[in-house]
Design a protein around this motif. Structure first.
Motif, PDB file in Angstrom:
ATOM      1  N   PHE A  15       0.827  -1.211   0.000  1.00  8.71           N
ATOM      2  CA  PHE A  15       0.000   0.000   0.000  1.00  8.71           C
ATOM      3  C   PHE A  15       0.862   1.264   0.000  1.00  8.71           C
ATOM      4  CE2 PHE A  15      -2.537  -2.992   2.817  1.00  8.71           C
ATOM      5  CZ  PHE A  15      -3.172  -3.594   1.748  1.00  8.71           C
ATOM      6  N   GLY A  16       1.982   1.236   0.706  1.00 11.66           N
ATOM      7  CA  GLY A  16       2.876   2.393   0.763  1.00 11.66           C
ATOM      8  C   GLY A  16       2.270   3.605   1.454  1.00 11.66           C
ATOM      9  N   ILE A  17       1.466   3.373   2.474  1.00 14.17           N
ATOM     10  CA  ILE A  17       0.832   4.487   3.188  1.00 14.17           C
ATOM     11  C   ILE A  17       1.913   5.339   3.847  1.00 14.17           C
ATOM     12  CG2 ILE A  17      -0.729   5.128   5.068  1.00 14.17           C
ATOM     13  CD1 ILE A  17      -2.125   2.381   4.579  1.00 14.17           C
ATOM     14  N   LYS A  18       1.799   6.642   3.686  1.00 17.18           N
ATOM     15  CA  LYS A  18       2.734   7.579   4.313  1.00 17.18           C
ATOM     16  C   LYS A  18       2.062   8.154   5.557  1.00 17.18           C
ATOM     17  CE  LYS A  18       5.292   8.672   0.136  1.00 17.18           C
ATOM     18  NZ  LYS A  18       5.575   7.311  -0.058  1.00 17.18           N
ATOM     19  N   TRP A  19       2.287   7.496   6.684  1.00 15.56           N
ATOM     20  CA  TRP A  19       1.716   7.940   7.951  1.00 15.56           C
ATOM     21  C   TRP A  19       2.494   9.153   8.454  1.00 15.56           C
ATOM     22  CZ3 TRP A  19      -2.745   5.864   9.488  1.00 15.56           C
ATOM     23  CH2 TRP A  19      -3.095   4.601   9.006  1.00 15.56           C
ATOM     24  N   PRO A  20       1.842  10.082   9.117  1.00 16.01           N
ATOM     25  CA  PRO A  20       2.552  11.241   9.673  1.00 16.01           C
ATOM     26  C   PRO A  20       3.566  10.824  10.730  1.00 16.01           C
ATOM     27  CG  PRO A  20       0.172  11.560   9.794  1.00 16.01           C
ATOM     28  CD  PRO A  20       0.407  10.144   9.387  1.00 16.01           C
ATOM     29  N   GLU A  21       4.632  11.595  10.819  1.00 11.96           N
ATOM     30  CA  GLU A  21       5.600  11.375  11.886  1.00 11.96           C
ATOM     31  C   GLU A  21       5.082  12.060  13.146  1.00 11.96           C
ATOM     32  OE1 GLU A  21       9.669  12.214  10.997  1.00 11.96           O
ATOM     33  OE2 GLU A  21       9.447  11.476   8.945  1.00 11.96           O
ATOM     34  N   ILE A  22       5.282  11.396  14.265  1.00 12.72           N
ATOM     35  CA  ILE A  22       4.922  11.963  15.567  1.00 12.72           C
ATOM     36  C   ILE A  22       6.119  11.793  16.484  1.00 12.72           C
ATOM     37  CG2 ILE A  22       2.442  11.502  15.323  1.00 12.72           C
ATOM     38  CD1 ILE A  22       2.987   9.087  17.245  1.00 12.72           C
ATOM     39  N   ASP A  23       6.116  12.473  17.602  1.00 10.73           N
ATOM     40  CA  ASP A  23       7.161  12.259  18.593  1.00 10.73           C
ATOM     41  C   ASP A  23       6.951  10.884  19.207  1.00 10.73           C
ATOM     42  OD1 ASP A  23       8.127  14.797  18.132  1.00 10.73           O
ATOM     43  OD2 ASP A  23       6.922  15.695  19.722  1.00 10.73           O
ATOM     44  N   GLY A  24       7.973  10.044  19.169  1.00 13.97           N
ATOM     45  CA  GLY A  24       7.874   8.718  19.763  1.00 13.97           C
ATOM     46  C   GLY A  24       7.373   7.680  18.780  1.00 13.97           C
ATOM     47  N   GLU A  25       7.097   6.500  19.319  1.00 20.32           N
ATOM     48  CA  GLU A  25       6.660   5.345  18.536  1.00 20.32           C
ATOM     49  C   GLU A  25       5.143   5.319  18.411  1.00 20.32           C
ATOM     50  OE1 GLU A  25       8.756   2.475  17.635  1.00 20.32           O
ATOM     51  OE2 GLU A  25      10.389   3.908  17.980  1.00 20.32           O
ATOM     52  N   TYR A  26       4.667   4.656  17.379  1.00 21.68           N
ATOM     53  CA  TYR A  26       3.236   4.388  17.283  1.00 21.68           C
ATOM     54  C   TYR A  26       2.881   3.327  18.323  1.00 21.68           C
ATOM     55  CZ  TYR A  26       3.508   6.413  12.544  1.00 21.68           C
ATOM     56  OH  TYR A  26       3.711   7.226  11.466  1.00 21.68           O
ATOM     57  N   THR A  27       1.687   3.397  18.850  1.00 17.34           N
ATOM     58  CA  THR A  27       1.165   2.365  19.740  1.00 17.34           C
ATOM     59  C   THR A  27       0.156   1.559  18.942  1.00 17.34           C
ATOM     60  OG1 THR A  27       1.425   3.821  21.654  1.00 17.34           O
ATOM     61  CG2 THR A  27      -0.029   1.922  21.915  1.00 17.34           C
ATOM     62  N   VAL A  28       0.512   0.307  18.652  1.00 16.92           N
ATOM     63  CA  VAL A  28      -0.317  -0.553  17.808  1.00 16.92           C
ATOM     64  C   VAL A  28      -0.638  -1.816  18.589  1.00 16.92           C
ATOM     65  CG1 VAL A  28      -0.466  -1.731  15.570  1.00 16.92           C
ATOM     66  CG2 VAL A  28       0.918   0.352  15.789  1.00 16.92           C
ATOM     67  N   ALA A  29      -1.898  -2.219  18.583  1.00 18.43           N
ATOM     68  CA  ALA A  29      -2.322  -3.435  19.291  1.00 18.43           C
ATOM     69  C   ALA A  29      -1.630  -4.657  18.698  1.00 18.43           C
ATOM     70  CB  ALA A  29      -3.837  -3.594  19.189  1.00 18.43           C
ATOM     71  N   GLU A  30      -1.346  -5.624  19.550  1.00 15.59           N
ATOM     72  CA  GLU A  30      -0.737  -6.882  19.094  1.00 15.59           C
ATOM     73  C   GLU A  30      -1.565  -7.505  17.973  1.00 15.59           C
ATOM     74  OE1 GLU A  30       2.180  -8.341  19.823  1.00 15.59           O
ATOM     75  OE2 GLU A  30       2.646  -6.565  21.030  1.00 15.59           O
ATOM     76  N   ARG A  31      -2.867  -7.438  18.102  1.00 16.45           N
ATOM     77  CA  ARG A  31      -3.769  -7.992  17.091  1.00 16.45           C
ATOM     78  C   ARG A  31      -3.522  -7.329  15.738  1.00 16.45           C
ATOM     79  NH1 ARG A  31      -9.958  -7.208  15.797  1.00 16.45           N
ATOM     80  NH2 ARG A  31      -9.273  -5.102  15.473  1.00 16.45           N
ATOM     81  N   ASP A  32      -3.333  -5.993  15.736  1.00 19.33           N
ATOM     82  CA  ASP A  32      -3.104  -5.293  14.479  1.00 19.33           C
ATOM     83  C   ASP A  32      -1.720  -5.556  13.917  1.00 19.33           C
ATOM     84  OD1 ASP A  32      -5.668  -4.289  14.536  1.00 19.33           O
ATOM     85  OD2 ASP A  32      -5.097  -2.324  15.297  1.00 19.33           O
ATOM     86  N   LEU A  33      -0.753  -5.806  14.785  1.00 24.45           N
ATOM     87  CA  LEU A  33       0.587  -6.148  14.324  1.00 24.45           C
ATOM     88  C   LEU A  33       0.635  -7.570  13.744  1.00 24.45           C
ATOM     89  CD1 LEU A  33       2.750  -4.656  17.206  1.00 24.45           C
ATOM     90  CD2 LEU A  33       2.559  -3.802  14.840  1.00 24.45           C
ATOM     91  N   ALA A  34      -0.338  -8.403  14.099  1.00 25.40           N
ATOM     92  CA  ALA A  34      -0.374  -9.783  13.638  1.00 25.40           C
ATOM     93  C   ALA A  34      -1.069  -9.950  12.286  1.00 25.40           C
ATOM     94  CB  ALA A  34      -1.075 -10.663  14.680  1.00 25.40           C
ATOM     95  N   TRP A  35      -1.705  -8.883  11.775  1.00 27.51           N
ATOM     96  CA  TRP A  35      -2.348  -8.995  10.463  1.00 27.51           C
ATOM     97  C   TRP A  35      -1.294  -9.317   9.421  1.00 27.51           C
ATOM     98  CZ3 TRP A  35      -7.221  -9.780  10.689  1.00 27.51           C
ATOM     99  CH2 TRP A  35      -8.067  -9.062  11.507  1.00 27.51           C
ATOM    100  N   PRO A  36      -1.638 -10.066   8.368  1.00 24.21           N
ATOM    101  CA  PRO A  36      -0.659 -10.394   7.332  1.00 24.21           C
ATOM    102  C   PRO A  36      -0.380  -9.216   6.407  1.00 24.21           C
ATOM    103  CG  PRO A  36      -2.814 -11.212   6.701  1.00 24.21           C
ATOM    104  CD  PRO A  36      -2.968 -10.642   8.096  1.00 24.21           C
ATOM    105  N   LEU A  37       0.638  -9.385   5.586  1.00 24.59           N
ATOM    106  CA  LEU A  37       0.889  -8.469   4.484  1.00 24.59           C
ATOM    107  C   LEU A  37       0.062  -8.939   3.298  1.00 24.59           C
ATOM    108  CD1 LEU A  37       4.783  -8.199   4.728  1.00 24.59           C
ATOM    109  CD2 LEU A  37       3.082  -6.579   5.609  1.00 24.59           C
ATOM    110  N   LEU A  38      -0.334  -8.018   2.436  1.00 25.55           N
ATOM    111  CA  LEU A  38      -1.143  -8.388   1.275  1.00 25.55           C
ATOM    112  C   LEU A  38      -0.374  -9.301   0.330  1.00 25.55           C
ATOM    113  CD1 LEU A  38      -3.830  -7.952  -0.321  1.00 25.55           C
ATOM    114  CD2 LEU A  38      -2.663  -6.097  -1.481  1.00 25.55           C
ATOM    115  N   THR A  39       0.904  -8.990   0.121  1.00 24.01           N
ATOM    116  CA  THR A  39       1.684  -9.769  -0.839  1.00 24.01           C
ATOM    117  C   THR A  39       2.464 -10.860  -0.153  1.00 24.01           C
ATOM    118  OG1 THR A  39       3.437  -8.123  -0.653  1.00 24.01           O
ATOM    119  CG2 THR A  39       1.909  -7.904  -2.488  1.00 24.01           C
TER     120      THR A  39
END
Length: 176
Positions: free
Chosen positions: A152-176
Motif C-alpha cells: 500500500f505504501g501508506i505515508k503515515w505522519p511522523e509523531i514524537d515517539g513510537e506508534y502504539t499498535v495493538a498486538e492484534r493489528d501487528l499480527a495482520w498479514p501483508l497483502l503480498t
C-alpha cells in the motif's frame, strides 16, 4: 453539496455546515436525504466510538462477504490522520490509499465504502473517534492487513515517539 470527491471513486469527504456563535456551534452530522443525493445509499445500523491518545494507530480493518461494512467516520475531539485503502478486486484504484486529517475543529467526515480497509493514527494528545456502520459487527468476518504493508505504501505522519499498535493489528498479514 458538502461532499468532496477523492481520487478513489466512492470514497468521499463530507464537510457539514457549521453554525457558530458566542454560545458554541451546531451542525447536522448526518442526513439520509443529503447523503442519498450525493450517491451514498447506505443505511446505517450501528454507531461506534473510541477514545485514544497520541500515537495510537488503529487499523487496518474491514469485514468480508455478507458482513462487509461501509463507514462514515469523524472525530468529535482531537485529531487523527484517517486512511482508507481500496481493496475492491476489480477497481481501477485497487490498492490505492487516501488519507485525510479529521478533527473536532475541522468537522470533516470520511465516507468509506464497502471493500476498503480502514485505520487511523491519533495526532493530537487525545482524540474521540466516532463512526457509523451500515452492517453489524461480525467478528468472524473481520479481516485486516498491517498498517505498514509495502503493497500500500501508506505515508503515515511522523509523531514524537513510537506508534502504539495493538498486538492484534501487528499480527495482520501483508497483502503480498
Amino acid at each position: 453539496m458538502p461532499f468532496t470527491a477523492t481520487p478513489i471513486p466512492g470514497l468521499q469527504v463530507f464537510e457539514p455546515r457549521v453554525f457558530g456563535d458566542e454560545r458554541g456551534y451546531f451542525m447536522e452530522t448526518y442526513n439520509e436525504r443529503t447523503f442519498r443525493e450525493a450517491g451514498i445509499d447506505a443505511t446505517f445500523v450501528q454507531d461506534n466510538q473510541a477514545a485514544s491518545s497520541r500515537g495510537v494507530l488503529r487499523g487496518m480493518h474491514k469485514q468480508e462477504g455478507d458482513a462487509a461494512q461501509a463507514k462514515l467516520v469523524r472525530v468529535i475531539s482531537g485529531e487523527v490522520y484517517d486512511v482508507a485503502v481500496d481493496l475492491r478486486p476489480y477497481s481501477p484504484t485497487y490498492r490505492q490509499w487516501y488519507g485525510v486529517y479529521l478533527s473536532g475543529e475541522n468537522h470533516k467526515q470520511l465516507f468509506v465504502p464497502r471493500g476498503f480497509i480502514h485505520g487511523y493514527l491519533v495526532t493530537s494528545e487525545h482524540a474521540v473517534f466516532a463512526y457509523k456502520c451500515d452492517n453489524l459487527y461480525a467478528p468472524k468476518a473481520e479481516q485486516g492487513y498491517r498498517y505498514d504493508d509495502p503493497a500500500f505504501g501508506i505515508k503515515w505522519p511522523e509523531i514524537d515517539g513510537e506508534y502504539t499498535v495493538a498486538e492484534r493489528d501487528l499480527a495482520w498479514p501483508l497483502l503480498t
